[in-house]
Design an enzyme around this catalytic site. Structure first.
Site, PDB file in Angstrom:
ATOM      1  N   HIS A   1      37.919  66.900  18.017  1.00  0.00           N
ATOM      2  CA  HIS A   1      36.621  66.866  17.346  1.00  0.00           C
ATOM      3  C   HIS A   1      36.268  68.245  16.809  1.00  0.00           C
ATOM      4  O   HIS A   1      36.591  69.269  17.429  1.00  0.00           O
ATOM      5  CB  HIS A   1      35.506  66.430  18.304  1.00  0.00           C
ATOM      6  CG  HIS A   1      35.361  64.951  18.438  1.00  0.00           C
ATOM      7  ND1 HIS A   1      34.953  64.143  17.393  1.00  0.00           N
ATOM      8  CD2 HIS A   1      35.549  64.128  19.499  1.00  0.00           C
ATOM      9  CE1 HIS A   1      34.912  62.883  17.822  1.00  0.00           C
ATOM     10  NE2 HIS A   1      35.273  62.851  19.081  1.00  0.00           N
TER      11      HIS A   1
ATOM     12  N   HIS B   1      32.421  60.398  22.748  1.00  0.00           N
ATOM     13  CA  HIS B   1      32.418  60.872  24.131  1.00  0.00           C
ATOM     14  C   HIS B   1      31.152  61.676  24.427  1.00  0.00           C
ATOM     15  O   HIS B   1      30.502  61.473  25.458  1.00  0.00           O
ATOM     16  CB  HIS B   1      33.647  61.746  24.392  1.00  0.00           C
ATOM     17  CG  HIS B   1      34.888  60.986  24.724  1.00  0.00           C
ATOM     18  ND1 HIS B   1      35.487  60.136  23.828  1.00  0.00           N
ATOM     19  CD2 HIS B   1      35.638  60.945  25.873  1.00  0.00           C
ATOM     20  CE1 HIS B   1      36.572  59.605  24.399  1.00  0.00           C
ATOM     21  NE2 HIS B   1      36.685  60.075  25.630  1.00  0.00           N
TER      22      HIS B   1
END
Length: 214
Positions: free
Chosen positions: A177, A128
């Protein structure tokens, strides 16, 4: 300088990702987005979690594909085929590079806090964060070259950078993440977007010179 700095930052974060145990840098920042002693409770009011999910959607595959398609068709409509090709090369190439880097590092997702969003791929680098940087910065730099006025150009680039940063931070907030994943994604994305822009500018100028001589 941006390309070199991006590569240096990515290598530094890759060393962190290769450690067998989580780095204190990663754990402290990840836990900073959780209430003290409650790893399953993100900081902020309840509505913030949903808002962050909306923000992270700006870096999702479907949204980036849609944004890229809109930009490519727009450039084709105004007969700017070279710009359309640049966008395609930057985004498609960035996606391939992101996938290869994930396989090369092979880092699992963080298990320190619960995930607040569905994930399937490997953790390093953040796709992303990287693809947001590639897509929005490529389009931002191209748009900045078209719009009039220095203030407008700065505004366009600032919006592209802001969206990229917000998407990356949202991945940490959602617990999907490690911070080093996001930093690596930003570094790789910035470097790839700038490299594509520099190469394209070189070829664009070369073709213009040849056209003038002809």
């Amino acid at each position: 300088m941006i390309v070199a700095g991006g590569l240096w930052g990515f290598v530094a974060m890759a060393e962190v990702a290769r450690d067998s145990s989580a780095h204190v840098f990663d754990t402290e920042i990840l836990l900073a987005f959780r209430e003290a002693g409650k790893p399953d409770d993100p900081v902020g009011p309840p509505w913030l979690e949903e808002a962050v999910r909306d923000v992270t959607g700006l870096g999702s595959m479907i949204v980036l594909v849609l944004v890229t398609a809109i930009a490519v068709f727009y450039f084709l409509l105004i007969r700017r085929g070279r710009e359309a090709l640049l966008v395609l090369i930057a985004v498609v190439g960035g996606q391939i590079l992101s996938s290869l880097l994930k396989l090369g590092i092979d880092r699992p997702r963080p298990d320190l806090v619960p995930h607040l969003a569905e994930v399937q791929t490997l953790s390093f680098p953040s796709g992303h964060a990287m693809m947001s940087a590639v897509t929005y910065l490529t389009l931002g730099s191209m748009l900045a070259g078209i719009v009039p006025g220095r203030a407008t150009k700065i505004y366009v680039l600032a919006v592209a950078v802001l969206i990229t940063l917000l998407v990356g931070v949202s991945r940490i907030y959602l617990g999907v993440h490690w911070p080093s994943d996001v930093l690596a994604g930003w570094c790789a994305g910035f470097a790839w977007a700038m490299l594509c822009w520099l190469v394209a500018r070189h070829f664009f100028r070369s073709s213009e010179i040849l056209a003038e001589r002809a």
